[in-house]
Design a protein around this motif. Structure first.
Motif, short mmCIF file in Angstrom:
data_model
loop_
_atom_site.label_atom_id
_atom_site.label_comp_id
_atom_site.label_asym_id
_atom_site.label_seq_id
_atom_site.Cartn_x
_atom_site.Cartn_y
_atom_site.Cartn_z
N LEU A 109 0.84 -1.21 0.00
CA LEU A 109 0.00 0.00 0.00
C LEU A 109 0.87 1.25 0.00
O LEU A 109 0.61 2.21 -0.73
N MET A 110 1.93 1.25 0.82
CA MET A 110 2.84 2.39 0.88
C MET A 110 3.57 2.59 -0.45
O MET A 110 3.72 3.72 -0.93
N ALA A 111 4.00 1.47 -1.06
CA ALA A 111 4.69 1.56 -2.36
C ALA A 111 3.74 2.09 -3.44
O ALA A 111 4.15 2.85 -4.32
N LEU A 112 2.47 1.71 -3.36
CA LEU A 112 1.47 2.17 -4.33
C LEU A 112 1.21 3.66 -4.17
O LEU A 112 1.18 4.42 -5.15
N VAL A 113 1.02 4.11 -2.92
CA VAL A 113 0.68 5.52 -2.65
C VAL A 113 1.86 6.44 -2.93
O VAL A 113 1.71 7.49 -3.56
N ILE A 114 3.06 6.05 -2.47
CA ILE A 114 4.22 6.95 -2.57
C ILE A 114 4.89 6.88 -3.93
O ILE A 114 5.22 7.91 -4.53
N PHE A 115 5.10 5.66 -4.44
CA PHE A 115 5.86 5.49 -5.68
C PHE A 115 5.02 5.01 -6.87
O PHE A 115 5.56 4.74 -7.93
N ARG A 116 3.70 4.86 -6.64
CA ARG A 116 2.79 4.39 -7.70
C ARG A 116 3.22 3.04 -8.27
O ARG A 116 3.13 2.80 -9.47
N LYS A 117 3.74 2.17 -7.41
CA LYS A 117 4.19 0.84 -7.86
C LYS A 117 3.00 -0.09 -7.98
O LYS A 117 2.20 -0.23 -7.05
N HIS A 118 2.89 -0.74 -9.13
CA HIS A 118 1.76 -1.64 -9.38
C HIS A 118 1.84 -2.87 -8.47
O HIS A 118 2.92 -3.40 -8.21
N TYR A 119 0.68 -3.27 -7.98
CA TYR A 119 0.60 -4.48 -7.14
C TYR A 119 -0.61 -5.28 -7.61
O TYR A 119 -1.75 -4.81 -7.53
N SER A 120 -0.36 -6.49 -8.11
CA SER A 120 -1.43 -7.31 -8.68
C SER A 120 -2.47 -7.70 -7.63
O SER A 120 -2.12 -8.04 -6.48
N GLY A 160 8.41 -0.39 9.76
CA GLY A 160 8.95 -1.54 9.03
C GLY A 160 8.62 -1.49 7.56
O GLY A 160 9.48 -1.78 6.70
N ALA A 161 7.40 -1.12 7.22
CA ALA A 161 7.01 -0.97 5.81
C ALA A 161 7.83 0.11 5.15
O ALA A 161 8.32 -0.05 4.02
N GLY A 162 8.03 1.23 5.86
CA GLY A 162 8.84 2.32 5.31
C GLY A 162 10.28 1.91 5.07
O GLY A 162 10.89 2.29 4.06
N SER A 163 10.84 1.11 5.98
CA SER A 163 12.24 0.67 5.82
C SER A 163 12.42 -0.16 4.56
O SER A 163 13.47 -0.10 3.90
N LEU A 164 11.40 -0.94 4.20
CA LEU A 164 11.48 -1.76 2.99
C LEU A 164 11.26 -0.93 1.73
O LEU A 164 12.01 -1.04 0.75
N VAL A 165 10.23 -0.09 1.75
CA VAL A 165 9.87 0.68 0.56
C VAL A 165 10.96 1.69 0.20
O VAL A 165 11.36 1.80 -0.97
N PHE A 166 11.47 2.42 1.19
CA PHE A 166 12.46 3.47 0.91
C PHE A 166 13.85 2.90 0.64
O PHE A 166 14.65 3.55 -0.03
N ALA A 167 14.13 1.70 1.16
CA ALA A 167 15.47 1.11 0.94
C ALA A 167 15.67 0.66 -0.49
O ALA A 167 16.81 0.59 -0.96
N GLU A 168 14.59 0.37 -1.22
CA GLU A 168 14.73 -0.09 -2.61
C GLU A 168 15.47 0.93 -3.46
O GLU A 168 16.34 0.58 -4.26
#
Length: 320
Positions: A109-120, A160-168
């Protein structure tokens, strides 16, 4: 590519075993030493260890890299472990493990909202069933009382979600070793500030030999190895995949808590553990199928481009 994905999965599973053992021994250590004092010593040991081995490489890399990329992932990973350890001091490790694992849902959800990353949408039913399994495992079919420890468990999941999303993004620019070292140093600084603000400093007078051995394990295994395993894994699998695989972590926490804290798993807890394991397997099958589909799609596009180029070449020859 598939072999690299298997390596990434294996690294996250190793991290789950290390963390699963770390939670119950932390709970036992907090009976002798305050949370922030233990965390401060733990993180400084980890940071000094990393700098002694990789210091030159880290400094050299930071001089030529955009260090600002490390601010968010470092604060987030420090936040998730500091907050979750405070929560462990207030409630049971299995409850904290459940709430912390809600990062499984928060990460995509965080990746979708912040970076617009597609999630099936294929993944959504699996995530829903995983949450059911986590609930059964960590609450034994009962309920989680909304206390301070439980609220902190949810806050740690957001971090924890932020640490994964931003570390990419950071991993595209610099090595996992440099990121791990900066994250560990940030954790040490934040834990030190918390220790001096809430406890008036670091107090280790009550630490026995077993507590010091626990701190060394937490510093070198949970912090140094744990951070490194996660950062290396994210070079080969996505943040969302890492979050799903980390659902094995509460299973390992429950397993080790049985032996260390005598926390017994009810039948519902065993059922929850089985559900989680099956869902993690299902999620990896879905991810593998998506990867194959993308690969075949790319091959078909490349084939069509070759056919179009060949057609243009034949027309050019016929004109001549």
């Amino acid at each position: 590519m598939r072999n690299k994905a298997i390596i990434g999965i294996s690294l996250v599973l190793m991290q789950c075993v290390i963390y699963g053992f770390g939670d119950p021994i932390s709970k036992a250590a907090y009976e002798s030493v305050s949370v922030f004092s233990l965390l401060t010593v733990r993180y400084w040991i980890g940071f000094v260890f990393l700098m002694l081995i990789f210091g030159r490489k880290v400094i050299r890399e930071l001089r030529v890299s955009d260090w600002k990329l490390l601010i968010l992932p470092s604060i987030c990973i420090a936040g998730t472990f500091i907050v979750s350890n405070v929560a462990i001091g207030m409630t049971s490790p299995t409850s904290v493990a459940f709430l912390k694992s809600t990062a499984t849902v928060m990460t995509p959800l965080m990746a979708l909202v912040i970076f617009r990353k597609h999630y099936s949408l294929k993944h959504v039913p699996v995530l829903a069933v995983i949450m059911v399994g986590l609930y059964l495992l960590c609450t034994a079919g009962g309920t989680i009382s909304p206390g301070a420890g439980e609220i902190l468990g949810l806050i740690s999941a957001v971090f924890g979600a932020g640490s994964l999303v931003f570390a990419e993004g950071a991993l595209d620019k610099m090595s996992a070793i440099t990121i791990t070292t900066v994250q560990t140093g940030t954790s040490a600084l934040l834990a030190s500030v918390c220790a001096f603000m809430s406890e008036g400093g670091v107090h280790m007078a009550g630490a026995s030999t077993s507590v010091w051995l626990t701190i060394i394990y937490l510093a070198l295994a949970c912090t140094v190895c744990g951070y490194l395993l996660q950062n290396y894994a994210m070079r080969w699998i996505s943040a969302s995949s890492v979050a799903v695989l980390q659902c094995i972590y509460p299973v390992m926490t429950a397993f080790f808590s049985f032996f260390i804290l005598s926390e017994r798993l009810a039948a519902t807890g065993v059922a929850g553990a089985m559900i989680i394991i099956l869902c993690v397997l299902a999620e990896n099958i879905i991810s593998a199928e998506e990867e194959n589909t993308q690969k075949h799609g790319a091959s078909r596009k490349a084939g069509r481009r070759r056919i179009r180029r060949a057609g243009r070449t034949r027309r050019a020859i016929s004109i001549r």
